[in-house]
Structures are given as structure tokens and as C-alpha cells.
Motif scaffolding. Structure first.
Motif, PDB file in Angstrom:
ATOM      1  N   VAL A 180     -48.851  26.017 -37.441  1.00  0.00           N
ATOM      2  CA  VAL A 180     -48.975  27.269 -37.956  1.00  0.00           C
ATOM      3  C   VAL A 180     -48.589  28.448 -36.748  1.00  0.00           C
ATOM      4  O   VAL A 180     -48.743  28.213 -35.623  1.00  0.00           O
ATOM      5  CB  VAL A 180     -50.242  27.651 -38.806  1.00  0.00           C
ATOM      6  CG1 VAL A 180     -50.284  26.626 -39.928  1.00  0.00           C
ATOM      7  CG2 VAL A 180     -51.380  27.767 -38.129  1.00  0.00           C
ATOM      8  N   GLY A 181     -48.085  29.589 -37.339  1.00  0.00           N
ATOM      9  CA  GLY A 181     -47.651  30.642 -36.588  1.00  0.00           C
ATOM     10  C   GLY A 181     -46.725  31.429 -37.111  1.00  0.00           C
ATOM     11  O   GLY A 181     -46.124  30.947 -38.137  1.00  0.00           O
ATOM     12  N   SER A 217     -42.175  32.456 -33.558  1.00  0.00           N
ATOM     13  CA  SER A 217     -43.473  32.057 -32.599  1.00  0.00           C
ATOM     14  C   SER A 217     -42.803  30.787 -31.881  1.00  0.00           C
ATOM     15  O   SER A 217     -43.354  30.346 -30.912  1.00  0.00           O
ATOM     16  CB  SER A 217     -44.640  32.174 -32.989  1.00  0.00           C
ATOM     17  OG  SER A 217     -44.667  31.138 -34.228  1.00  0.00           O
ATOM     18  N   LYS A 243     -41.620  27.812 -33.620  1.00  0.00           N
ATOM     19  CA  LYS A 243     -42.111  26.362 -34.378  1.00  0.00           C
ATOM     20  C   LYS A 243     -40.800  25.560 -34.598  1.00  0.00           C
ATOM     21  O   LYS A 243     -40.731  24.481 -34.411  1.00  0.00           O
ATOM     22  CB  LYS A 243     -42.731  26.840 -35.616  1.00  0.00           C
ATOM     23  CG  LYS A 243     -43.925  27.605 -35.720  1.00  0.00           C
ATOM     24  CD  LYS A 243     -44.499  27.948 -37.182  1.00  0.00           C
ATOM     25  CE  LYS A 243     -43.680  28.784 -37.967  1.00  0.00           C
ATOM     26  NZ  LYS A 243     -43.214  30.225 -37.677  1.00  0.00           N
ATOM     27  N   CYS A 295     -44.467  22.524 -40.297  1.00  0.00           N
ATOM     28  CA  CYS A 295     -44.604  23.736 -40.052  1.00  0.00           C
ATOM     29  C   CYS A 295     -44.520  24.478 -41.574  1.00  0.00           C
ATOM     30  O   CYS A 295     -43.723  24.201 -42.185  1.00  0.00           O
ATOM     31  CB  CYS A 295     -43.374  24.582 -39.433  1.00  0.00           C
ATOM     32  SG  CYS A 295     -42.834  23.874 -37.889  1.00  0.00           S
ATOM     33  N   HIS A 351     -45.840  28.153 -43.800  1.00  0.00           N
ATOM     34  CA  HIS A 351     -46.875  29.523 -43.948  1.00  0.00           C
ATOM     35  C   HIS A 351     -47.885  29.328 -44.950  1.00  0.00           C
ATOM     36  O   HIS A 351     -48.751  30.110 -45.134  1.00  0.00           O
ATOM     37  CB  HIS A 351     -45.935  30.378 -44.262  1.00  0.00           C
ATOM     38  CG  HIS A 351     -45.161  31.084 -43.206  1.00  0.00           C
ATOM     39  ND1 HIS A 351     -43.610  31.119 -43.146  1.00  0.00           N
ATOM     40  CD2 HIS A 351     -45.685  31.742 -42.274  1.00  0.00           C
ATOM     41  CE1 HIS A 351     -43.387  31.457 -41.938  1.00  0.00           C
ATOM     42  NE2 HIS A 351     -44.486  32.167 -41.224  1.00  0.00           N
ATOM     43  N   HIS A 408     -52.423  25.931 -34.225  1.00  0.00           N
ATOM     44  CA  HIS A 408     -51.812  27.252 -33.908  1.00  0.00           C
ATOM     45  C   HIS A 408     -50.808  27.308 -32.795  1.00  0.00           C
ATOM     46  O   HIS A 408     -51.337  26.913 -31.939  1.00  0.00           O
ATOM     47  CB  HIS A 408     -52.831  28.198 -34.131  1.00  0.00           C
ATOM     48  CG  HIS A 408     -52.178  29.561 -34.299  1.00  0.00           C
ATOM     49  ND1 HIS A 408     -51.210  30.101 -33.751  1.00  0.00           N
ATOM     50  CD2 HIS A 408     -52.322  30.475 -35.593  1.00  0.00           C
ATOM     51  CE1 HIS A 408     -50.684  31.427 -34.508  1.00  0.00           C
ATOM     52  NE2 HIS A 408     -51.551  31.452 -35.601  1.00  0.00           N
ATOM     53  N   ARG A 417     -50.119  29.666 -31.268  1.00  0.00           N
ATOM     54  CA  ARG A 417     -50.698  30.461 -30.034  1.00  0.00           C
ATOM     55  C   ARG A 417     -51.574  29.696 -29.082  1.00  0.00           C
ATOM     56  O   ARG A 417     -51.522  29.885 -27.943  1.00  0.00           O
ATOM     57  CB  ARG A 417     -51.330  31.242 -30.727  1.00  0.00           C
ATOM     58  CG  ARG A 417     -52.495  32.437 -30.013  1.00  0.00           C
ATOM     59  CD  ARG A 417     -53.061  33.321 -31.186  1.00  0.00           C
ATOM     60  NE  ARG A 417     -53.801  32.377 -31.704  1.00  0.00           N
ATOM     61  CZ  ARG A 417     -54.242  32.844 -33.081  1.00  0.00           C
ATOM     62  NH1 ARG A 417     -53.763  33.820 -33.755  1.00  0.00           N
ATOM     63  NH2 ARG A 417     -55.185  32.269 -33.654  1.00  0.00           N
ATOM     64  N   ASP A 418     -52.131  28.718 -29.776  1.00  0.00           N
ATOM     65  CA  ASP A 418     -53.143  27.701 -28.818  1.00  0.00           C
ATOM     66  C   ASP A 418     -52.570  26.788 -28.100  1.00  0.00           C
ATOM     67  O   ASP A 418     -53.014  26.266 -27.141  1.00  0.00           O
ATOM     68  CB  ASP A 418     -54.313  27.163 -29.724  1.00  0.00           C
ATOM     69  CG  ASP A 418     -55.080  28.002 -30.558  1.00  0.00           C
ATOM     70  OD1 ASP A 418     -55.297  29.274 -29.876  1.00  0.00           O
ATOM     71  OD2 ASP A 418     -55.432  28.081 -31.699  1.00  0.00           O
TER      72      ASP A 418
END
Ligand SMILES: Nc1ncnc2c1ncn2[C@@H]1O[C@H](COP(=O)(O)OP(=O)(O)O)[C@@H](O)[C@H]1O
Ligand SMILES: [Mg+2]
Length: 228
Positions: free
Chosen positions: A38-39, A43, A45, A200, A202, A215, A217-218
Motif C-alpha cells: 500500500v502507499g 509512491s 508501487k 497493490c 487502495h 507500506h 514508505r516503510d
């Protein structure tokens, strides 16, 4: 089954050389594992999925899928490797226009070459039957509803018994009822074929049905990956 180490991806765009999009120190998936990625939009994906499929090469780093280092394969070896071992489900289906459901699945079988060609038709029909389209084998893709088209693409993605299925927003083009059905179908079909799934989405409800939510981001140490 899948291991990424120090994978970087930059895009080169005119006037702004090398815009970094992803930097992934490490990402791993086990056989038959289901992971939701997710993201936010932009970002990286899709970029990540394309690199794992070998459609896009990382700028640096290594991607190991099954027993192969993708960077050591030539373009044609990558094409053959992907056809055999990776299934791909796209948001916009990407079926061959003007071809029937059956012909779309047969095309994937020709590239994958896991069965002798005399078995292809029978196997393609079986696979389409499994996704609930036994009565739509000879409909052209344009004659099918969105939900049906995504079912064909699930059949196409799994017909060669891939180790890994990559699904990029597979339900985003569907209405709620179809999205739910297609999500359940994708999940069940991957389970019954023993395929790992990297998805992936939403849709958090769908993400929560996976074994693990990651995520981006991580995963990626780049926080300003957007090219705007
Ligand atoms: N071919 C490309 N050339 C330049 N930049 C790109 C290209 N493809 C994607 N990008 C940029 O890379 C970033 C990540 O894109 P993408 O992987 O499509 O994100 P997501 O799938 O998470 O929405 C975005 O900022 C996008 O604009
Ligand atoms: Mg995307």
C-alpha cells in the motif's frame, strides 16, 4: 522465493536527470505468501511490480526470483522466465483486443510453454471454467463486462502455474460488487494454485485479507519519490 536487496530505481527525465523513485534495502517474500503493498499514488508501487516482473530493470541492486538473479538474464531470457513463472493482473485488464477469452489464455500458454500444445485448449477451458467463465469461452474481450474481463486476466495469470502473481490495483476499475468477487477469486485462485501474491491496492478491506501489509514508505527509504 523473492528477495530484493539494495534495489534503487531512478527515472531519467529531460532536464532533471535521475529522479530517484525507490530505494529498497531489502524486501522478501516466501512461497505462497500473500502481501498487500500500500502507499499513495506516485509512491512507486507499479514501478516495483514492473521490476519484480523483469519488465523494468532496477538502476542498481539485485532481484532474486525463484533461483534466478534477474539482472543476469538477457531481455529474451527475462521474457521467457516471466511467461513461465510470473502472472500479472493489471487494473485495466490488458487483454488482447479482438481476441476471445480462450485466445487470450491460449496466448499466455504459448509463451509459457509448460504443456505440450495439444493440451492447451483443454487446459485453457478448464482455467476459464474455474474463474466462472465456462459459458464465455468464445466471447471477444470487448464483448465481456469489466468484471468478466478481469476474470479472464486472472485465468491468464494463473494458467501456467506461476510461483508469483503480481496484481496492480486489480479491482480499481470495477464496481463494488464486482471488485469484491474478483478480489475473492484472485485470492482463492492463488491459494488453490499455490502461487504467492503481491498486490497493490487502495482497498484496505482487500489488503487486510492478505497475510501481510507492507507500506511502501516503510520499504523504501525515499520519501520524496514523486516526480511532479
Ligand atoms: N516512465 C517514467 N518516467 C519518469 N517517471 C516515471 C515513469 N514512470 C513512473 N514515474 C514516476 O515514478 C513515480 C512512481 O510511479 P508509479 O510507480 O507509477 O507509482 P504508483 O504505482 O505508486 O502510483 C511517480 O512519481 C511517477 O511520476
Ligand atoms: Mg500504480
Amino acid at each position: 522465493m523473492l528477495l530484493l536487496e539494495n534495489v534503487d530505481k531512478s527515472y531519467t527525465i529531460p532536464g532533471r536527470q535521475h529522479v530517484p523513485v525507490l530505494h529498497i534495502p531489502r524486501f522478501q517474500m516466501s512461497s505462497q505468501e500473500k502481501v498487500a503493498l500500500v502507499g499513495p499514488s506516485g509512491s512507486g508501487k507499479s514501478t516495483l511490480l514492473h521490476m519484480i516482473a523483469g519488465i523494468l530493470r532496477p538502476t542498481s541492486g539485485t532481484i532474486r526470483l525463484l533461483d534466478r538473479q534477474l539482472e543476469s538474464l538477457s531481455e529474451s531470457e527475462l521474457d521467457r522466465f516471466r511467461a513461465k513463472h510470473v502472472g500479472y493482473v493489471f487494473q485495466s485488464f490488458n487483454l488482447l483486443p479482438g481476441f476471445t477469452a480462450m485466445e487470450n489464455v491460449l496466448a499466455a500458454m504459448r509463451f509459457g510453454q509448460i504443456l505440450p500444445s495439444k493440451k492447451h485448449k483443454e487446459r485453457a477451458a478448464e482455467m476459464l471454467d474455474q474463474v466462472g467463465l465456462g459459458h464465455r469461452l468464445h466471447h471477444k474481450s470487448g464483448q465481456l463486462s469489466n468484471g468478466e474481463q478481469q476474470r479472464v486476466s486472472i485465468a491468464r495469470a494463473l494458467v501456467n502455474q506461476p510461483a508469483l502473481v503480481l496484481a496492480d490495483e486489480p479491482t480499481a476499475s470495477l464496481d463494488y460488487a464486482n471488485a469484491e468477487q474478483v478480489a475473492a477469486l484472485l485470492n482463492d485462485t492463488c491459494s488453490s494454485h499455490g502461487a504467492a501474491l503481491l498486490l497493490c491496492s487502495h482497498d484496505l478491506e482487500l489488503a487486510r485479507t492478505m497475510d501481510r501489509i507492507v507500506h511502501i514508505r516503510d520499504l523504501s527509504q525515499i520519501t520524496t519519490g514523486r516526480v511532479g
